[in-house]
Design a protein around this motif. Sequence first.
Motif, PDB file in Angstrom:
ATOM      1  N   VAL A  17     -22.520 -27.059  -6.156  1.00 49.86           N
ATOM      2  CA  VAL A  17     -21.650 -26.027  -4.668  1.00 49.86           C
ATOM      3  C   VAL A  17     -22.607 -24.679  -5.833  1.00 49.86           C
ATOM      4  CG1 VAL A  17     -19.141 -24.884  -4.703  1.00 49.86           C
ATOM      5  CG2 VAL A  17     -19.760 -27.040  -4.953  1.00 49.86           C
ATOM      6  N   ALA A  27     -17.386 -20.673  -5.216  1.00 48.04           N
ATOM      7  CA  ALA A  27     -17.472 -21.669  -5.297  1.00 48.04           C
ATOM      8  C   ALA A  27     -16.357 -22.042  -5.766  1.00 48.04           C
ATOM      9  CB  ALA A  27     -18.494 -21.164  -6.724  1.00 48.04           C
ATOM     10  N   ARG A  30     -14.276 -22.940  -2.999  1.00 46.69           N
ATOM     11  CA  ARG A  30     -14.486 -24.522  -2.624  1.00 46.69           C
ATOM     12  C   ARG A  30     -14.526 -25.718  -3.596  1.00 46.69           C
ATOM     13  NH1 ARG A  30     -20.625 -24.958  -0.720  1.00 46.69           N
ATOM     14  NH2 ARG A  30     -19.851 -27.180  -0.888  1.00 46.69           N
TER      15      ARG A  30
END
Length: 306
Positions: A17, A27, A30
């Motif tokens: 990621v 990141a 996510r």
Amino acid sequence: MVNFRQIDLNLLMTLDVLLSELNVTRAAQRLNLSQPSVSVQLARLREVFSDPLLLPGPRGMQPTTRALELREPLRQALDALESAVSAVRPFDPASASQTWRIVATDYTESAVILPLLGRLRAAAPGTRLAVFELNPPQILRQAEQGEVDLIFHLREGSPASLHQRLLFSERYVLAGRLNHPALKRRPTLAQFCKLEHVVVSPDGGGFSAATDSALANLGLSRQVVLSVPHFLFMLEALRNSELVAVLPERLVRAAAGLTVVEPPVAVAGFDMLMLWHERLHRDPAHRWLRQQIAMSLVADGESKGE
């Protein structure tokens, strides 16, 4: 050398990621982790690989050479692992809760997504649909990184590495406001060229389109007086002015307040494709969605098999 048995799988997922986002904050979002947690994992990754991996840059973080070498093999390995451990189960639309992510222009929103909505809401009421604006230079990256599920795009310029399905072949018609005096019947070429035209220029500011190329082949030209970035505004401009436009037929099939006739010059149409990445090709949920899109267009008898 890196001792593979000592590497935590979660670290590799974090690295994947990070290499995609090149930003610790995004990141973390996510991964549903805090920013400090991702920073700690990045520090651990740097120890494991004996490399800084990501360095501060003027526009976010910049990957090192080692990080660039890791990016694609890591993505492929994680895809393979996810595929290996995921049991393939039949897709049940009635209980599904997916968020479908589709890339479209305002034209394909009208021609493809609008006919789909009723079918999708009835069959899969727990799902959501997110539509993203088409940015042709980005579609391959978006598909490869799993940011989107489906892309509607012309055959011309579609990445060859993506799966594709022909949805329909489109043709052009000439349209103007209801009872437009110049469109009581099909105009002659001379009359057509004297009319004031509007064109859609997705990149902005263009005053030439396929119609102008067709006219140029005949040694003719027309008066293009308005260039707009979206079809929706074009339709409103037509309804409220004496302007005319050569535009895709599907856009005006159900549009009120317009007169539609055949243009006096032959303008080459286009094929509309549905594109998706290999990782979604056999997924039951995405196979179902692609089939629903095809079925929503079946009344036209033009959607082809995969």
